[in-house]
Design an enzyme around this catalytic site. Structure first.
Site, PDB file in Angstrom:
ATOM      1  CG  ASP A  51       0.333  10.165 -12.463  1.00  0.00           C
ATOM      2  OD1 ASP A  51       0.215  10.478 -13.656  1.00  0.00           O
ATOM      3  OD2 ASP A  51       0.832   9.085 -12.089  1.00  0.00           O
ATOM      4  N   GLY A  52      -0.573  13.967  -9.955  1.00  0.00           N
ATOM      5  CA  GLY A  52      -1.359  14.778  -9.023  1.00  0.00           C
ATOM      6  C   GLY A  52      -2.018  15.952  -9.714  1.00  0.00           C
ATOM      7  CG  ASN A 123      -5.425   7.801  -8.252  1.00  0.00           C
ATOM      8  OD1 ASN A 123      -5.243   7.456  -9.410  1.00  0.00           O
ATOM      9  ND2 ASN A 123      -4.454   7.852  -7.361  1.00  0.00           N
ATOM     10  CD  GLU A 124      -6.197   6.969  -3.982  1.00  0.00           C
ATOM     11  OE1 GLU A 124      -6.110   8.212  -3.785  1.00  0.00           O
ATOM     12  OE2 GLU A 124      -5.383   6.349  -4.677  1.00  0.00           O
ATOM     13  NE  ARG A 150     -13.095  -4.783  16.356  1.00  0.00           N
ATOM     14  CZ  ARG A 150     -14.084  -5.571  15.972  1.00  0.00           C
ATOM     15  NH1 ARG A 150     -13.914  -6.363  14.921  1.00  0.00           N
ATOM     16  NH2 ARG A 150     -15.242  -5.562  16.603  1.00  0.00           N
ATOM     17  N   GLY A 164      -1.358   3.358  -7.079  1.00  0.00           N
ATOM     18  CA  GLY A 164      -1.007   4.395  -6.120  1.00  0.00           C
ATOM     19  C   GLY A 164      -0.978   3.892  -4.687  1.00  0.00           C
ATOM     20  CE  LYS A 167       3.505  -1.636  -7.700  1.00  0.00           C
ATOM     21  NZ  LYS A 167       4.610  -1.590  -6.711  1.00  0.00           N
TER      22      LYS A 167
END
Length: 266
Positions: A51-52, A123-124, A150, A164, A167
């Site tokens: 996936d990377g 992804n994010e 915080r 990823g 989760k």
């Protein structure tokens, strides 16, 4: 299939992999596909790895909207973005040549830093403290102040990115057919003095999320965009929206997103 006959392979070269790819490249040519050296000339971009590697293929070729992406894992790898394995590559060619292709469309988020620098993420995007001190972030949804976070950081994940980093912080796994994005906390402080929601929350496609850094000396965080890290000094705010862009991938029959989630985690 003349409209999809130019293929670009994205992978990190090494002698062992190069040798294993030779028969696959010959198979590609025998099936009337052209292997191109420039991804801008390709109709299909194929990543070889996990996936990377797939995320890097999408990022480094510019999140193209006019081509298909597909991922091939090596023999000892698995991937949620990758439908094919290096040992069954001929299945992909057969699908593209002889079957009615099913195409997935994966949502992408747009990220703006300080109202200027713009990025896409499949992804994010994550924002984390780089010093031994909690980072403080005012969270706004649309024009409404929501909370002051915080802790170690925040993650904003797409549906496919929900499996990823998201989760691992107890965020929900989201169906990629739902156009949305998810916000999850990393080690938040919750006590009598500080309070956050304490759980992930999901925003609809028409929402805008704005994260405003409280300027208390911890304004030099690490921003992760998919699997790349950026250090940007004096971050004041980060804005996230669901993009109009989608990443189109070839889908094998009987291999849905949830099939791959089940194989990976259950």
């Amino acid at each position: 299939m003349p409209e999809r006959n130019n293929i670009y392979f994205f992978y990190t070269t090494d002698d062992k992999l190069d040798e294993k790819l030779k028969p696959l490249f010959n198979l590609v040519r025998e099936n009337n596909f052209n292997i191109v050296d420039d991804p801008s000339h390709a109709n299909v971009i194929v990543s070889i790895g996990g996936d990377g590697t797939f995320l890097q293929a999408v990022r480094q070729t510019g999140f193209r909207q006019d081509c298909l992406y597909t991922g091939i894992t090596r023999s000892n790898e698995s991937g949620l973005y990758c439908d094919f394995n290096i040992d069954n590559f001929d299945d992909m060619l057969h699908t593209m040549l002889h079957e009615e292709m099913e195409v997935r469309r994966f949502p992408v988020i747009d990220v703006q830093v300080n109202g200027q620098s713009a990025f896409h993420c499949l992804n994010e995007v994550s924002i984390r403290s780089t010093i031994i001190k909690s980072i403080v972030i005012d969270v706004h949804i649309d024009d409404m102040y929501f909370e002051t976070f915080r802790g170690d950081g925040l993650i904003v994940a797409t549906p496919t990115g929900s499996t990823g980093y998201n989760k691992s912080t107890q965020g929900a796994v989201v169906d990629p057919k739902i156009p949305c994005f998810q916000v999850s906390e990393v080690a938040s402080l919750n006590n009598n003095r500080y309070r956050t929601l304490g759980s992930s929350f999901i925003l609809n496609k028409d929402r805008q999320l704005t994260l405003k850094m409280v300027q208390d000396g911890n304004d030099y965080p690490i921003i992760g965009m998919d699997n790349e890290a950026y250090s940007i000094r004096n971050i004041q705010n980060v804005t996230v929206n669901l993009s109009d862009k989608v990443i189109k991938t070839v889908k094998l029959k009987h291999n849905s997103y949830w099939d791959r989630v089940k194989r990976t985690f259950l």
